[in-house]
Structure formats: C-alpha cells, structure tokens
Design a protein around this motif. Sequence first.
Motif, mmCIF file in Angstrom:
data_model
loop_
_atom_site.group_PDB
_atom_site.id
_atom_site.type_symbol
_atom_site.label_atom_id
_atom_site.label_comp_id
_atom_site.label_asym_id
_atom_site.label_seq_id
_atom_site.Cartn_x
_atom_site.Cartn_y
_atom_site.Cartn_z
ATOM 1 N N LEU A 122 -13.685 -5.014 -51.892
ATOM 2 C CA LEU A 122 -12.694 -4.357 -52.738
ATOM 3 C C LEU A 122 -11.270 -4.610 -52.241
ATOM 4 O O LEU A 122 -10.375 -4.923 -53.027
ATOM 5 C CB LEU A 122 -12.997 -2.858 -52.766
ATOM 6 C CG LEU A 122 -12.621 -2.105 -54.034
ATOM 7 C CD1 LEU A 122 -13.178 -2.814 -55.248
ATOM 8 C CD2 LEU A 122 -13.189 -0.698 -53.967
ATOM 9 N N ALA A 140 -14.731 3.143 -60.085
ATOM 10 C CA ALA A 140 -13.537 2.312 -60.228
ATOM 11 C C ALA A 140 -13.789 1.202 -61.230
ATOM 12 O O ALA A 140 -12.924 0.889 -62.061
ATOM 13 C CB ALA A 140 -13.140 1.721 -58.878
ATOM 14 N N ILE A 157 -11.670 -4.862 -62.007
ATOM 15 C CA ILE A 157 -10.692 -4.176 -61.156
ATOM 16 C C ILE A 157 -9.531 -5.121 -60.842
ATOM 17 O O ILE A 157 -8.365 -4.746 -60.898
ATOM 18 C CB ILE A 157 -11.372 -3.681 -59.860
ATOM 19 C CG1 ILE A 157 -12.374 -2.586 -60.203
ATOM 20 C CG2 ILE A 157 -10.348 -3.171 -58.863
ATOM 21 C CD1 ILE A 157 -13.256 -2.162 -59.061
ATOM 22 N N VAL A 181 -20.236 3.598 -52.593
ATOM 23 C CA VAL A 181 -20.763 2.861 -53.737
ATOM 24 C C VAL A 181 -20.462 3.610 -55.032
ATOM 25 O O VAL A 181 -20.087 3.006 -56.044
ATOM 26 C CB VAL A 181 -22.281 2.631 -53.572
ATOM 27 C CG1 VAL A 181 -22.860 2.050 -54.833
ATOM 28 C CG2 VAL A 181 -22.548 1.710 -52.414
ATOM 29 N N LEU A 217 -17.675 -5.989 -61.927
ATOM 30 C CA LEU A 217 -16.836 -4.817 -61.658
ATOM 31 C C LEU A 217 -15.577 -5.233 -60.893
ATOM 32 O O LEU A 217 -14.467 -4.829 -61.222
ATOM 33 C CB LEU A 217 -17.615 -3.777 -60.843
ATOM 34 C CG LEU A 217 -18.809 -3.118 -61.534
ATOM 35 C CD1 LEU A 217 -19.480 -2.130 -60.605
ATOM 36 C CD2 LEU A 217 -18.364 -2.410 -62.793
ATOM 37 N N LEU A 230 -24.918 -2.942 -52.228
ATOM 38 C CA LEU A 230 -23.726 -2.763 -53.054
ATOM 39 C C LEU A 230 -22.544 -2.412 -52.158
ATOM 40 O O LEU A 230 -21.427 -2.852 -52.396
ATOM 41 C CB LEU A 230 -23.954 -1.633 -54.063
ATOM 42 C CG LEU A 230 -24.653 -2.008 -55.354
ATOM 43 C CD1 LEU A 230 -24.923 -0.776 -56.183
ATOM 44 C CD2 LEU A 230 -23.811 -2.999 -56.133
ATOM 45 N N TYR A 231 -22.826 -1.636 -51.127
ATOM 46 C CA TYR A 231 -21.753 -1.272 -50.215
ATOM 47 C C TYR A 231 -21.238 -2.507 -49.486
ATOM 48 O O TYR A 231 -20.044 -2.788 -49.495
ATOM 49 C CB TYR A 231 -22.242 -0.230 -49.203
ATOM 50 C CG TYR A 231 -21.128 0.338 -48.375
ATOM 51 C CD1 TYR A 231 -20.374 1.390 -48.848
ATOM 52 C CD2 TYR A 231 -20.829 -0.195 -47.132
ATOM 53 C CE1 TYR A 231 -19.331 1.905 -48.105
ATOM 54 C CE2 TYR A 231 -19.784 0.310 -46.378
ATOM 55 C CZ TYR A 231 -19.043 1.368 -46.868
ATOM 56 O OH TYR A 231 -18.006 1.865 -46.137
ATOM 57 N N GLY A 261 -20.112 -5.212 -52.418
ATOM 58 C CA GLY A 261 -19.093 -4.800 -53.373
ATOM 59 C C GLY A 261 -17.941 -4.056 -52.739
ATOM 60 O O GLY A 261 -16.790 -4.501 -52.807
ATOM 61 N N VAL A 262 -18.259 -2.941 -52.103
ATOM 62 C CA VAL A 262 -17.190 -2.088 -51.577
ATOM 63 C C VAL A 262 -16.378 -2.823 -50.525
ATOM 64 O O VAL A 262 -15.155 -2.728 -50.479
ATOM 65 C CB VAL A 262 -17.786 -0.779 -51.014
ATOM 66 C CG1 VAL A 262 -16.697 0.092 -50.448
ATOM 67 C CG2 VAL A 262 -18.536 -0.041 -52.097
ATOM 68 N N PHE A 265 -16.962 3.016 -55.963
ATOM 69 C CA PHE A 265 -16.829 1.628 -56.427
ATOM 70 C C PHE A 265 -17.268 1.504 -57.885
ATOM 71 O O PHE A 265 -16.561 0.924 -58.718
ATOM 72 C CB PHE A 265 -17.667 0.726 -55.520
ATOM 73 C CG PHE A 265 -17.786 -0.688 -55.977
ATOM 74 C CD1 PHE A 265 -16.666 -1.445 -56.241
ATOM 75 C CD2 PHE A 265 -19.038 -1.270 -56.123
ATOM 76 C CE1 PHE A 265 -16.776 -2.755 -56.652
ATOM 77 C CE2 PHE A 265 -19.156 -2.584 -56.527
ATOM 78 C CZ PHE A 265 -18.025 -3.322 -56.799
ATOM 79 N N LEU A 266 -18.423 2.080 -58.211
ATOM 80 C CA LEU A 266 -18.918 2.008 -59.581
ATOM 81 C C LEU A 266 -17.948 2.728 -60.533
ATOM 82 O O LEU A 266 -17.656 2.239 -61.620
ATOM 83 C CB LEU A 266 -20.315 2.623 -59.680
ATOM 84 C CG LEU A 266 -21.410 1.887 -58.900
ATOM 85 C CD1 LEU A 266 -22.750 2.578 -59.069
ATOM 86 C CD2 LEU A 266 -21.532 0.435 -59.347
ATOM 87 N N ILE A 273 -28.286 0.194 -52.820
ATOM 88 C CA ILE A 273 -27.039 0.907 -52.510
ATOM 89 C C ILE A 273 -26.406 0.331 -51.253
ATOM 90 O O ILE A 273 -25.208 0.059 -51.196
ATOM 91 C CB ILE A 273 -27.316 2.416 -52.345
ATOM 92 C CG1 ILE A 273 -27.565 3.030 -53.719
ATOM 93 C CG2 ILE A 273 -26.166 3.110 -51.649
ATOM 94 C CD1 ILE A 273 -27.915 4.481 -53.692
#
Lengths: 265, 156, 269
Positions: free
Chosen positions: A60, B16, A165, B10, A161, A52-53, A56-57, B13-14, A49
């Motif tokens: 974004l 989205a 997006i 997170v 992902l 992922l932050y 991924g985040v 994000f998932l 997690i």
Amino acid sequence: MRRKSPLERVQLLGRAGIDVVTSLGRSTIFLLAALFGRGTSGKFTQLLIKQLYSVGVMSLAIIVVSGVFIGMVLSLQGFSILAAYGSEQAVGQMIALTLLRELGPVVTALLFAGRAGSALTAEIGNMKSTEQLSSLAMIGVDPLKYIVAPRLWAGFISMPLLAMIFSVVGIWGGSMVAIDWLGVYEGSFWSNMQNSVSFTDDVVNGIIKSIVFAFVVTWIAVFQGYDCEPTSEGISRATTRTVVYASLAVLGLDFILTALMFGDF
Amino acid sequence: MQNRTLEVGVGLFLLAGMLALMLLALRVSGLAVGAGEDTYKVYAHFDNIAGLTVRSKVTMAGVSIGKVTAIDLDRDSYTGRVTMELNKDVDNLPIDSTASILTAGLLGEKYVGISVGGEEELLADGGTIHDTQSSLVLEELIGKFLLNSVNKDSAN
Amino acid sequence: MNADEKYAVELKGLSFKRGTRDIFKDIDIRIPCGKVTGIMGPSGSGKTTLLRLIGAELRPDAGEVWVNGVNLPTLSRTELFDMRKKMGVLFQSGALFTDLDVFENVAFPLRVHTKLPEAMIRDIVLMKLQAVGLRGAVQLMPDELSGGMKRRVALARAIALDPRILIYDEPFVGQDPIAMGVLVRLIRLLTDALGITSIVVSHDLAETASIADYLYVVGDTQVLGQGTPEELMNSDNPRVRQFMQGTPDGPVPFHFPADDYRSELLGGR
C-alpha cells in the motif's frame, strides 16, 4: 568455442521452442491444480488473510506514494501543454483518463511485480530450498493448496484494489496541484472530469485491465518460485525472471487490451 | 494478538479499495445513483450536428440541465436527431423553445444550448424541439463570407 | 495385501531416470518392520532420490513401491496425501516452517489432520518435545535454534502423528559429535520404544553402522550389497569394500570419466 553449423543453430532454436512450450504447459497445469484441485485446506480464509496482508497491505505504501507523485506530475505537465491552447480546465479530465485507463493499472502492476511479486518468488523459492515444501507434502498437506493457492488469490484480489487506490490518490494529488497551486477553477476541474469520464468505459475497463495484470503477475511470480532451482543462486535468478517476465507481460498485454477496449475496430 | 493486527490491516485495506471504487464512480465519473429516475427525454432535429457527441452537456442560461444520450440520422428528413435527457426539475420548458449547438471557446467542445420560447404549452417527455439552430461549421461560414463579398463586388 | 506383512517398504523392480541418465535400474529393496535399516552409498548415488520415491514425491519409470501394503504409484493425489500421514520424514535441513514457532511447528500435523481439542494438542506437543529433550524451547522461533536443535524439533514434528515409518535423510551431516550422539540415541530409542520402522539414508558410515540392524549399499544404479553391518564389512564385493573401508581409489575411481589426460594436454589445439 567452436563455430556452430546452421543445422545446429536450427536445433538450438527448436530446443528453445520446446523448452518454452513445456514450461508454459507446466505452469498452466500448476495454476489449474492450485486453483481448482480438490484437497484439504480447512483454514483457507486464515491463510488468505495472512497473504492479503503481506501481498496487499504491505504494498500500500509504495502504491500511495507513487500515485500522489504521478498525479502531481501529470497535473503539472498537462497544465503547461493545455494552457497553450487556453483549455487548462481540461487538465482534470486529462489526469483522470490517463490514470484510469493506463497509468493506474500499468504502474500498479509494475510496482506490484517489483514489490510483492519478487517477494513471493523469493519466499516460495526459499521454502523449496529449505525443503519446507517437501516437508509439507510429506506431512500430508498439499503445498499447492496450502502455500500456492492463498498467495495466488491474494494477488488476484489485491492488485485491482491497489490500482483503484492508485488512481484515486493520483487524481487527488493532481487536483491539489491544479487547483491549489496552478489556480484552475475547482468547479470546472471536477465537472470537466465528470463529463468526460464514463464509468463503464473508463473505470470498469481500467479495473478489467488490472484484473488481467493481477492474474499474470501473480501467476508468474508464484510459478517462478515454485519451479526455481532450489539453491540461493537459483532463487536470485528466479526473482529476476519474475520481475522481467511480469513487466514485459504487463506491457505487452496492455497494448492488446487497449487495442481491444479503446481502439476502433 | 498478531492475528488481530493482521485482520484489522486487511479489513482496512479492503475498505480502502471499496472506498476508492466509490470515489471513482461518484466523484470522478459523476455516476449518479438512480439517475434514470428523474430525467425526461426530449428530441431535437438539426441540419448539421457536426462535432456534437454523446454525453455532451445540455445547458440553459449557461447552467447544465442534462446531457445528450444518443445521436442518429432521421431517414425521412435527412436531419440529425439528437436525444437529450433533461433533469425532471426543469420540466417547465415551453414547446417553442430553441435548441442550438454551441461551442465552448473557439476550439472547445460542442454542447447544446436551449433558450426559452413564449408558448403556454410545455414540452412533455418524448417531445420534440422544432426550432433548432445547427452547429456552426467554419468552412460554411468562410464560404458564405466569400460569396457575400463576391456579390457585393458584382453589385458595384 | 500383496506385500509381505513383515516388510514395511518393498521396492520391486524399480527403475528411475532423470532425463536420459539412469539413477536406478531394476532394483529390489525390502525394509523390515520395526527395525532400523540403513541405506548407504557414495554422494550422488541417488540416496535422496530413493527417499523421494518411497515418499512418492517422485514417480518411478517402472516398478512398484509398496508402503504399508499399498502400491504408491497407483494412488491418486488425494489418497497419496492420506497415505503420507502414516509416514514421517526428517529432512536434511530439518525443514521447519520458518514463520511458525517451535510449538506450532510440532502442532502443525495435528492441526491439519485431527480435530483434537486445543488442550490435548498442547499435551501431545509437549510430550513429543519432551521426548527429544526440547520442551524448554517451546516458544522459540526456528531461526533461534542451532542446527542440531532444529533437527530434533523436526523429529518431534515427524513423530507427532505417531507414524509407522520414519525416514531420516542424512541425519548426521554437519552435526557436532554431541548432537550426533543424541540423534543416534533418539533414533534407536524411538524405534525400540514405539515400534517404528526407521529408514536412515546416509553416507556416514560409522554412525549408520552403529544403529542399523540391516544395511543396503546402493551405487551405480544398482544395489551393491546388503546385510548386517558385520556381513558388509567382510564383503568380497570390491565396491562395497571400498565404500565400507573408505579407500580413495578403487572400483569407484578417483577421477571423473574423462578423455586421456596426456592427449588432451598435448593435442588441445
């Protein structure tokens, strides 16, 4: 510098070849050990997690902003070309197909390599140079499991992902320009798009592409960090290598994948 | 505290990502959930389907009522057999309806247009439209036109 | 149990190469239990490599590495990670995890290796930090600490699991005299109070000699000398004497091996 004899040049070529093959081999062993090796990693979800932050985040914002602009530019360019043939309604399908098949996966992978990939390399390289990796190993925690594996998985999950997006946002940006600004009829914009975009051929193939890119980019980034020379100069060189290698790999693979998916043979 | 923002971020994000996939499926590629349920199949044989492709529209009075799902060659009659899937709610097509291959605009894409016949009997699932009008092939048209003018000349 | 119980670490006939260059050639080192043993040598003599061999981060090309009665090169990766729980290493830079605060850094080994309740982990962490005198810094992040404090936090982390062996990699480099004095005292204290075997890898002669019970001097792929600090001071091996007394030129030459100076200057073209 003294001139090199032909034999020495051949020797240099051979040495370079051996270097390439050994580093390929080492990185493959590294990947397999990180992904499938057994070991203690009780808090894997928590680590994942966190990654992922940060992978991924945190990517974004750049993905969304680039997506909107690329969609808008596509719309403007496509409109001016298609209008010459009186088929400006087709601008919707043009934007959607371009984004789903090509620009979504490729641009996302390139941006990802620049934003998250370089950060991964630098972070792991820094951990190596400050002996945090050795320290983990000596505490009895496998750094491959604790540091590398969560980052690899976070990359594999995030990029597809992000690419989706990117495409959605791009199509939205394109539709805004086409419909509200250039005056394309909304109904034909969407129905043309829906008629020409196939879920299995276009959307799914685009996702497959971005999964492959995710794999390659994250692998390169994490391995470069793990394998770098543990000095500040070594880290900066590894970061550059990550961006260069990842970008080249993405573009090369894109050609191969496109030929396999959309080429007729 | 810090963990919580992380997890919420997170999670969003998932979400989205999944929302993006749904939009791509439904809005962009027009994938309808359970689409196979409310359509029925109709065949039509054309002398020439030139330019018609799978996934082309099938329309009636300009309204889209289905799409082409397969095109193949009928070995016996040497004609092109077009398989269409029409929406279930348009199940009142007479058996002598006409199917023609039309072009959207001068250079646009080909599609199938259906015009209504006069029989009482209706087309059923798996039925065949016999009255068809083939694709307009520009070369043939020009050929005919030339032939006509030659004939006129010789008649004079 | 092939190894002698009196020794915590035994290296037998150990050889290690980096590329084609020999770092160690057939060396034997025995480190007694419950004592402070110093491993010294000039820079570049492979001291850190030796430490990594003992920690099994590197594999020797030949020879045996016995730690706590186990020969490390024969262990599998998983067994090795288990083995390392009984070993603590204090790295040169401290190697604190930069994304965790002081408390979590010290708690880290406890969290990954034990299933203790949170309250007990808290107590242990505070006890270890108290031992190094940094209980007050429990909420700071590593980048808010000075170099000396980082090393003390790292020491608290290294002893969190009560290891039997503690290895210090260059603990005195870049420390001011006060921090150095604190560290010397801590090493001595931990060894005597907890019965830990301490291995100090260093080139700082005075400090190492002041706390070590036994010393090894390595260099030039060999063990050059061993003994108590007093014995080594009076050694008749010229290389050991040069190192112990710090003379710039001697058997370890001032100049890196090179072609003849005169002929290189004159015949360069």
